[in-house]
Design an enzyme around this catalytic site. Structure first.
Site, short mmCIF file in Angstrom:
data_model
loop_
_atom_site.label_atom_id
_atom_site.label_comp_id
_atom_site.label_asym_id
_atom_site.label_seq_id
_atom_site.Cartn_x
_atom_site.Cartn_y
_atom_site.Cartn_z
CG ASP A 1 -1.83 1.14 1.36
OD1 ASP A 1 -2.35 1.59 0.33
OD2 ASP A 1 -2.01 1.64 2.50
CD GLU B 1 -0.37 -6.01 7.24
OE1 GLU B 1 -0.86 -5.97 6.11
OE2 GLU B 1 -0.76 -5.30 8.17
CE1 TYR C 1 -4.16 0.52 10.21
CE2 TYR C 1 -3.41 -1.71 9.76
CZ TYR C 1 -3.15 -0.36 9.86
OH TYR C 1 -1.89 0.13 9.63
CD GLU D 1 1.26 -1.47 9.56
OE1 GLU D 1 0.10 -1.39 9.07
OE2 GLU D 1 2.23 -1.89 8.92
C1 BDP Z 1 -1.39 -2.36 6.76
C2 BDP Z 1 -0.12 -2.34 5.92
C3 BDP Z 1 0.27 -0.93 5.52
C4 BDP Z 1 -0.94 -0.20 4.98
C5 BDP Z 1 -2.01 -0.17 6.06
C6 BDP Z 1 -3.26 0.58 5.59
O1 BDP Z 1 0.95 -2.94 6.61
O2 BDP Z 1 1.30 -0.96 4.57
O3 BDP Z 1 -0.65 1.08 4.51
O4 BDP Z 1 -2.38 -1.49 6.31
O5 BDP Z 1 -4.06 -0.02 4.91
O6 BDP Z 1 -1.97 -3.60 6.77
O7 BDP Z 1 -3.38 1.76 5.86
#
Ligand code: BDP
Length: 647
Positions: A208, A452, A505, A541
């Protein structure tokens, strides 16, 4: 990893034991530094440039564009180096270009470099994305696979063969990604001519961020004498007040050489010395290298000066190289990350090398601005998501005490074919290159071999077992991890990592809009991983997109309020678990960054707490407040923080 609490002699024996492994990489890639015996000539600035837009992108090779000045084989435009070429012009075809582009620059080489046959002249490219071939005056001098890492070639004999010809450097760079490149990608040709024009193809990527390309870091020429310091490896430890610096120097090009190794403190006083090519230097009253916000005087660096005096056929020469050295240890228990035997809590960020116009091109103003923002924020660490950053950035981390998780470009390994032998062989090689480049940075405390990957696929087990074992053999002094987003029960590589790093997330990619799920899902995540592995966990993250200036209350996705609410919910859970086994939190992301175009991205990824132009969103203040509170609780603020205006 260090052995906390072991007595002095055992420590020396341990250092000796690990050392063979660390120094097993056969040739060096020392950062080019000036010294009394070395000169550096930067070739940053304008280069000639042409993209090979021929249908198969092979015209440049077919017509051997490298043989003559580029302008003689077609039109040439100005291209700054270092910079990605994508955002420099108004041409969308160049922004989205896939294939070979050609760079050229004529360089005036100092006559004395040429005249003195005892001078090695080395051409070094800090990084070029992705595949590069380099010629000097039409003669190929090197090929390199992979962006983000340097490569070099000795070109002295070539220049001396024809001293009157100016030195013309041609670099062809191809950004095509395949199943066994790192990161992987695939090229897809669209042959349905009712839908696509003739020759239409796209590059599929599984990561991404925008696949910026070009010469991303400085190109330089540097000199060394014929007999030169090729590599230095340093491993440090301490016991009570005594620091131990185990070093190994490798010298090339000398029939016989004598050596002087001197370790000096910040004031230039010699604290230890030796005339052996390897050994352990003992430092009394050692000043340890501490992370920012963990000690009043963080980031203390000694300097290890290596002098090589060589004689060759009656003539003598001297080479001098000075390496900054921070004395510190790193170790991991089942619930802690220890730096100098003290628990370290990562309160930091994930970054990208990314900015307007220059893309991934190295830019000092941006680097210094980012460090000022990190310090303002109270961040003590970052991960080099998702590839190795410029060496100058790691040097800044060494000097400012910012702790680094150093990641290789193993991002987007999603296709089962990318777990094959060709991929693994290349991945192992990239780890060799990365460890060789970054092994001496005190700021680097852990290697991350991937982000990932599809770790639930059966071949992932062998792949990661091999990769992690290999990395540990290269460097037994640092923990190794990869970043996972898979489920604790399905993840095949987790048994081999030292620290579990999890990305999640909640209320974004899962249960979008439902902030209320975060506490339960995050707690479950931590408990499941810890329950299964009993290893410390970093939330590597978490975050949410926020378009700067977009507001809604009650919070809605993409607003600053929503981003703030997500962060605050995560923080409440971190505060429970950090008392147990959670050893860090890294926000995704430090700043907004460019991505490929797609229906979930509004001119890039907006999960930054700063905009792409480095202006704070509301969340930057939330995080600042939190990080300084954490620093107050877990560390010691540096003396200068008493004077907030110096922030
Ligand atoms: C995570 C990835 C990262 C993406 C992020 C996203 O590691 O590179 O930019 O999601 O979607 O899973 O913002």
């Amino acid at each position: 990893m260090a052995v906390p609490g072991s007595p002095g002699l055992l420590r020396v024996l341990w250092l000796l034991a690990v050392f063979g492994a660390v120094s097993s990489l056969d040739s060096g890639m020392l950062f080019p530094r000036e010294s009394s015996s070395r000169e550096v000539k930067e070739l940053s600035g304008l280069w000639g440039f042409r993209a090979d837009k021929s249908p198969d992108r092979k015209q440049g090779f077919d017509e051997a564009w490298y043989k003559r000045p580029l302008a003689e084989s077609g039109p040439v435009i100005d291209m700054p180096v270092p910079a990605s070429y994508n955002d420099i012009t108004q041409d969308p075809a160049l922004r989205d270009f896939i294939g070979w582009v050609w760079y050229e620059r004529e360089v005036v080489v100092p006559a004395r470099w040429i005249a003195d046959k005892g001078t090695r002249i080395v051409l070094r490219v800090g990084s070029a994305h992705y595949y590069s071939v380099t010629w000097v005056n039409g003669v190929k001098v090197t090929e390199h696979k992979g962006g983000h890492l340097p490569f070099e070639a000795e070109i002295g004999s070539l220049l001396r063969a024809d001293p009157l010809t100016p030195c013309r450097i041609t670099i062809a760079v191809n950004n095509t990604l395949t199943l066994d490149t790192l990161p992987p990608g695939t090229i897809q040709h669209m042959d349905d001519h009712t839908k696509y024009p003739e020759g239409f193809f796209i590059q599929n990527i599984y990561f991404d961020f925008f696949n910026y390309a070009g010469i991303h870091r400085a190109v330089l020429l540097y000199t060394t004498p014929k007999a030169y310091v090729d590599d230095i490896t340093v491993v440090t430890d301490f016991s009570d007040n005594t620091g131990l610096v185990k070093y190994k120097v490798s010298v090339q090009g000398a029939a016989s050489a004598s050596l002087k190794v001197t370790l000096t403190d910040k004031d230039g006083h010699c604290v230890a010395s030796s005339s052996e090519p390897s050994g352990v230097l003992t430092v009394v009253d050692v000043k340890l290298w501490w992370p920012y916000l963990m000690h009043e005087n963080p980031a203390y660096l000694y300097s290890l000066e290596v002098r090589v005096l060589a004689s060759n056929k009656g003539s003598t020469s001297e080479d001098v190289y000075a390496l900054p050295v921070g004395i510190r240890t790193v170790s991991v228990t089942s619930s802690q990350f220890l730096i100098n035997n003290k628990p370290f809590y990562f309160h930091g960020v994930n970054k990208h090398e990314d900015a307007d116009i220059r893309g991934k091109g190295f830019d000092w103003p941006l680097v210094v601005k980012d460090f000022n923002l990190l310090k303002w924020l109270g961040a003590n660490s970052f991960r080099t998501s998702h590839y190795p950053y410029a060496e100058e950035i790691l040097q800044m981390c060494d000097r400012h005490g910012i702790v680094v998780i150093d990641e290789c470009p193993g991002v987007g390994i999603k296709d089962i074919r990318s777990f094959g032998n060709a991929s693994l062989t290349h991945h192992l090689f990239v780890m060799d290159e990365l460890v060789r480049r970054d092994k001496n940075h005190p700021s680097v405390v852990m290697w991350s071999v991937a982000n990932e990957p599809a770790a639930e696929m059966p071949p992932a087990e062998y792949y990661f077992k091999t990769l992690i074992k290999h990395t540990k053999a290269l460097d037994p002094t640092r923990p190794v991890t990869y970043i996972t987003d898979s489920n604790y029960a399905r993840d095949k590589g987790a048994p081999f990592v030292d620290v579990i790093c999890v990305n999640s997330y909640f209320s974004w990619y899962h249960d979008p809009g439902h902030l209320e799920v975060i506490p339960i899902q995050l707690s479950t995540q931590f408990e499941s991983w810890y329950g299964k592995y009993q290893k410390p966990i970093i939330q590597s993250e978490y975050g949410a997109d926020a378009v700067p200036g977009l507001h809604n209350d009650p919070p809605m996705m993409f607003t600053e309020e929503y981003q703030k609410a997500v962060l605050q919910s995560y923080h409440r859970v971190f505060d429970q678990k950090r008392k147990q086994y959670v050893i860090g939190e890294l926000i995704w992301n430090f700043a907004d960054f460019m991505t490929a175009q797609g229906i979930t991205r509004v001119v890039g990824n907006k999960k930054g707490i700063f905009s792409r132009q480095r202006q704070p969103k509301s969340t930057a203040f939330i995080l600042k407040e939190r990080y300084w509170r954490l620093a107050n609780e877990t560390g010691k603020l540096p003396v200068w923080t008493k004077y907030p205006c110096s922030l």
